[in-house]
Scaffold this motif. Sequence first.
Motif, mmCIF file in Angstrom:
data_model
loop_
_atom_site.group_PDB
_atom_site.id
_atom_site.type_symbol
_atom_site.label_atom_id
_atom_site.label_comp_id
_atom_site.label_asym_id
_atom_site.label_seq_id
_atom_site.Cartn_x
_atom_site.Cartn_y
_atom_site.Cartn_z
ATOM 1 N N THR A 195 0.784 -1.320 0.094
ATOM 2 C CA THR A 195 -0.004 0.003 -0.009
ATOM 3 C C THR A 195 0.875 1.233 0.082
ATOM 4 O OG1 THR A 195 -0.102 -0.093 2.329
ATOM 5 C CG2 THR A 195 -1.802 -1.261 1.129
ATOM 6 N N SER A 196 2.207 1.045 0.133
ATOM 7 C CA SER A 196 2.971 2.215 0.170
ATOM 8 C C SER A 196 3.440 2.669 -1.340
ATOM 9 C CB SER A 196 4.438 1.777 0.816
ATOM 10 O OG SER A 196 5.115 3.045 0.884
ATOM 11 N N THR A 197 3.714 3.874 -1.671
ATOM 12 C CA THR A 197 4.103 4.328 -2.835
ATOM 13 C C THR A 197 5.440 3.751 -3.223
ATOM 14 O OG1 THR A 197 4.873 6.391 -1.888
ATOM 15 C CG2 THR A 197 2.716 6.442 -3.028
ATOM 16 N N SER A 198 6.119 3.627 -2.257
ATOM 17 C CA SER A 198 7.780 3.256 -2.263
ATOM 18 C C SER A 198 7.766 1.953 -2.914
ATOM 19 C CB SER A 198 8.356 3.228 -1.194
ATOM 20 O OG SER A 198 7.885 2.720 -0.052
ATOM 21 N N ALA A 199 6.628 0.941 -2.826
ATOM 22 C CA ALA A 199 6.705 -0.319 -3.408
ATOM 23 C C ALA A 199 6.423 -0.311 -4.923
ATOM 24 C CB ALA A 199 5.743 -1.138 -2.792
ATOM 25 N N TYR A 200 6.040 0.527 -5.660
ATOM 26 C CA TYR A 200 5.571 0.609 -6.980
ATOM 27 C C TYR A 200 6.795 1.463 -7.824
ATOM 28 C CZ TYR A 200 1.059 -0.988 -5.383
ATOM 29 O OH TYR A 200 0.094 -1.710 -4.779
ATOM 30 N N HIS A 201 7.066 0.735 -8.824
ATOM 31 C CA HIS A 201 8.382 1.238 -9.742
ATOM 32 C C HIS A 201 7.804 2.081 -11.029
ATOM 33 C CE1 HIS A 201 7.650 -1.975 -12.538
ATOM 34 N NE2 HIS A 201 7.430 -2.686 -11.525
ATOM 35 N N SER A 202 6.642 2.014 -11.418
ATOM 36 C CA SER A 202 6.117 2.437 -12.397
ATOM 37 C C SER A 202 4.868 3.440 -12.361
ATOM 38 C CB SER A 202 6.189 1.624 -13.708
ATOM 39 O OG SER A 202 7.311 0.989 -14.015
ATOM 40 N N TRP A 203 4.584 4.519 -12.737
ATOM 41 C CA TRP A 203 3.505 5.157 -12.690
ATOM 42 C C TRP A 203 2.975 5.867 -13.738
ATOM 43 C CZ3 TRP A 203 1.407 6.274 -7.685
ATOM 44 C CH2 TRP A 203 1.806 5.525 -6.643
ATOM 45 N N GLY A 204 1.727 6.085 -13.915
ATOM 46 C CA GLY A 204 1.013 6.763 -15.083
ATOM 47 C C GLY A 204 1.236 8.228 -14.720
ATOM 48 N N GLN A 205 0.429 8.909 -15.697
ATOM 49 C CA GLN A 205 0.373 10.595 -15.599
ATOM 50 C C GLN A 205 -0.658 11.119 -14.716
ATOM 51 O OE1 GLN A 205 -0.728 8.864 -18.052
ATOM 52 N NE2 GLN A 205 -2.840 9.871 -18.317
ATOM 53 N N GLY A 206 -1.809 10.024 -14.737
ATOM 54 C CA GLY A 206 -2.919 10.553 -13.820
ATOM 55 C C GLY A 206 -4.229 10.970 -14.455
ATOM 56 N N THR A 207 -5.306 10.795 -13.895
ATOM 57 C CA THR A 207 -6.353 11.116 -14.479
ATOM 58 C C THR A 207 -7.306 12.121 -13.499
ATOM 59 O OG1 THR A 207 -8.444 10.578 -15.908
ATOM 60 C CG2 THR A 207 -7.715 9.004 -14.263
ATOM 61 N N GLN A 208 -7.813 13.058 -13.843
ATOM 62 C CA GLN A 208 -8.541 13.677 -12.661
ATOM 63 C C GLN A 208 -9.846 13.368 -12.857
ATOM 64 O OE1 GLN A 208 -7.533 16.916 -11.019
ATOM 65 N NE2 GLN A 208 -9.511 16.387 -9.994
ATOM 66 N N VAL A 209 -10.428 13.073 -11.355
ATOM 67 C CA VAL A 209 -11.760 12.769 -10.877
ATOM 68 C C VAL A 209 -12.313 13.908 -9.940
ATOM 69 C CG1 VAL A 209 -13.132 11.327 -9.560
ATOM 70 C CG2 VAL A 209 -11.601 10.412 -11.270
ATOM 71 N N THR A 210 -13.587 14.673 -10.506
ATOM 72 C CA THR A 210 -13.948 15.503 -9.651
ATOM 73 C C THR A 210 -15.631 15.263 -9.343
ATOM 74 O OG1 THR A 210 -12.727 17.154 -10.866
ATOM 75 C CG2 THR A 210 -14.693 18.067 -9.639
ATOM 76 N N VAL A 211 -15.839 15.266 -8.343
ATOM 77 C CA VAL A 211 -17.164 14.843 -7.817
ATOM 78 C C VAL A 211 -17.965 15.922 -7.181
ATOM 79 C CG1 VAL A 211 -18.578 13.271 -6.292
ATOM 80 C CG2 VAL A 211 -16.306 12.537 -7.295
ATOM 81 N N SER A 212 -18.916 16.568 -7.806
ATOM 82 C CA SER A 212 -19.514 17.779 -7.305
ATOM 83 C C SER A 212 -20.820 17.484 -6.387
ATOM 84 C CB SER A 212 -20.316 18.517 -8.306
ATOM 85 O OG SER A 212 -21.220 17.642 -9.274
ATOM 86 N N SER A 213 -20.794 18.144 -5.396
ATOM 87 C CA SER A 213 -22.077 18.037 -4.175
ATOM 88 C C SER A 213 -23.334 18.313 -4.627
ATOM 89 C CB SER A 213 -21.334 18.396 -2.998
ATOM 90 O OG SER A 213 -21.516 19.883 -3.117
#
Length: 124
Positions: free
Chosen positions: A106-124
């Motif tokens: 569950t730690s970020t340090s255990a993962y060696h390759s990452w994507g660039q990310g995708t934004q999720v926005t939830v409106s109330s």
Amino acid sequence: QVQLVESGGGLVQAGGSLRLSCVASGTSFRNYAMGWFRQASGKGYEFVARIDRNGGNTYCADSVKGRFTISRDNGENTVYLQMNSLKPEDTAIYFCAATNANGRETSTSAYHSWGQGTQVTVSS
């Protein structure tokens, strides 16, 4: 190393659903356990979910358990995050990541390759 590209983010109302996808390329996808993390504005990375190499074992953070489901299709080199009953506090950039380890990382340090990310926005 493996290259990862996320997609599927967007703007959704509270209570809605989104499915994120992460496509891998560059090396054998089935050699890696995969994880999803998120980062809200001004905060650090938060573990969301992970899945082992074969897809038979998954683990989700308590904050999303019962609402989010992680899965993978090794034939399509893709890992998914199905997000239901979304809440405003789920708003973040979501990243997929790959690890050689096959335990409950569950730690970020255990993962060696990452994507660039995708934004999720939830409106109330």
